[in-house]
Write an enzyme that holds these catalytic residues in place. Sequence first.
Site, PDB file in Angstrom:
ATOM      1  N   ASN A 103     -19.573  13.346  72.950  1.00  0.00           N
ATOM      2  CA  ASN A 103     -20.487  13.802  73.990  1.00  0.00           C
ATOM      3  C   ASN A 103     -20.323  12.888  75.189  1.00  0.00           C
ATOM      4  O   ASN A 103     -20.040  11.703  75.032  1.00  0.00           O
ATOM      5  CB  ASN A 103     -21.927  13.721  73.462  1.00  0.00           C
ATOM      6  CG  ASN A 103     -22.934  14.402  74.379  1.00  0.00           C
ATOM      7  OD1 ASN A 103     -22.569  15.033  75.364  1.00  0.00           O
ATOM      8  ND2 ASN A 103     -24.207  14.271  74.040  1.00  0.00           N
ATOM      9  N   HIS A 105     -22.150  11.261  78.557  1.00  0.00           N
ATOM     10  CA  HIS A 105     -23.498  10.951  79.051  1.00  0.00           C
ATOM     11  C   HIS A 105     -23.388  10.240  80.403  1.00  0.00           C
ATOM     12  O   HIS A 105     -22.604   9.296  80.525  1.00  0.00           O
ATOM     13  CB  HIS A 105     -24.197  10.048  78.012  1.00  0.00           C
ATOM     14  CG  HIS A 105     -25.520   9.574  78.468  1.00  0.00           C
ATOM     15  ND1 HIS A 105     -26.542  10.433  78.802  1.00  0.00           N
ATOM     16  CD2 HIS A 105     -26.013   8.326  78.665  1.00  0.00           C
ATOM     17  CE1 HIS A 105     -27.598   9.738  79.180  1.00  0.00           C
ATOM     18  NE2 HIS A 105     -27.303   8.451  79.109  1.00  0.00           N
ATOM     19  N   ALA A 138     -26.951  10.873  64.862  1.00  0.00           N
ATOM     20  CA  ALA A 138     -28.254  11.542  64.831  1.00  0.00           C
ATOM     21  C   ALA A 138     -29.184  11.076  65.953  1.00  0.00           C
ATOM     22  O   ALA A 138     -30.242  11.674  66.169  1.00  0.00           O
ATOM     23  CB  ALA A 138     -28.911  11.321  63.467  1.00  0.00           C
TER      24      ALA A 138
HETATM   25  C1  GRF Z   1     -22.615  15.631  83.231  1.00  0.00           C
HETATM   26  O1  GRF Z   1     -22.903  14.558  84.099  1.00  0.00           O
HETATM   27  C2  GRF Z   1     -23.039  15.334  81.820  1.00  0.00           C
HETATM   28  O2  GRF Z   1     -22.813  14.033  81.428  1.00  0.00           O
HETATM   29  C3  GRF Z   1     -24.518  15.607  81.930  1.00  0.00           C
HETATM   30  O3  GRF Z   1     -24.595  16.785  82.697  1.00  0.00           O
HETATM   31  C4  GRF Z   1     -23.463  16.853  83.553  1.00  0.00           C
HETATM   32  C5  GRF Z   1     -22.745  18.143  83.235  1.00  0.00           C
HETATM   33  O4  GRF Z   1     -21.941  18.535  84.272  1.00  0.00           O
HETATM   34  N1  GRF Z   1     -25.129  15.710  80.640  1.00  0.00           N
HETATM   35  P1  GRF Z   1     -20.939  19.778  84.160  1.00  0.00           P
HETATM   36  O5  GRF Z   1     -21.686  20.938  83.520  1.00  0.00           O
HETATM   37  O6  GRF Z   1     -19.762  19.346  83.350  1.00  0.00           O
HETATM   38  O7  GRF Z   1     -20.563  20.081  85.578  1.00  0.00           O
END
Ligand code: GRF
Length: 198
Positions: A103, A105, A138
């Site tokens: 993921n 972040h 988790a």
């Molecule tokens: C990214 O910064 C991701 O880390 C966060 O939301 C944004 C998603 O951007 N959770 P996109 O949909 O890839 O343009």
Amino acid sequence: MVLVSGSGTNLQALLDAATDPAYGVEVVAVGADRPAITGLERAERAGVPTFVRRVGDFGDRAAWDADLARTVAEYQPDLVVLAGFMKLVGQEFLARHGSRTVNTHPALSPSFPGMHGPAEALAHGVKVTGATLFVVDAGVDTGPIVAQTAVPVLDDDDVESLHERIKAAERSMLVEAVGRMAREGFTITDRKVRFGRE
Ligand code: GRF
């Protein structure tokens, strides 16, 4: 396999990179937790199969999670990339796909976990923030860290300008790290993620 919830610019970066066979990644499908988002359009434009699993269409969260896990398994992905996927996956998903799911972040973990990384970094007054790619566990943004990238916070930033700067760095980090995971493999020992096979 990539899961998205929104604009899908991270997904687009992966789709673009994957057009080069030397990158070593094929996006086999794109899933979402909601319909009619730009992320799904990007996948369709690239000719990648898509699916939508909405929490509200299931009796409870666990049923949604189990169905999502089953659907992802049908594509037999080596890696599942949550790229702006705004849902926490549950027990069943983690049991089936946890060790191969990453993921991204928009903060430097372990600072500012959760939905508001850029806003909280700005409110705290940090001078440097960034993005973190991690293997899901988790917790909320707590898993073993695969890669991080730093960006400066500027005096006149607002949440949007800061998040855009983070996202530009985040896309490069994601493309580089996912490519290495696919081409080289990776191991996790005591939270330390290393590229390469055992
Ligand atoms: C990214 O910064 C991701 O880390 C966060 O939301 C944004 C998603 O951007 N959770 P996109 O949909 O890839 O343009």
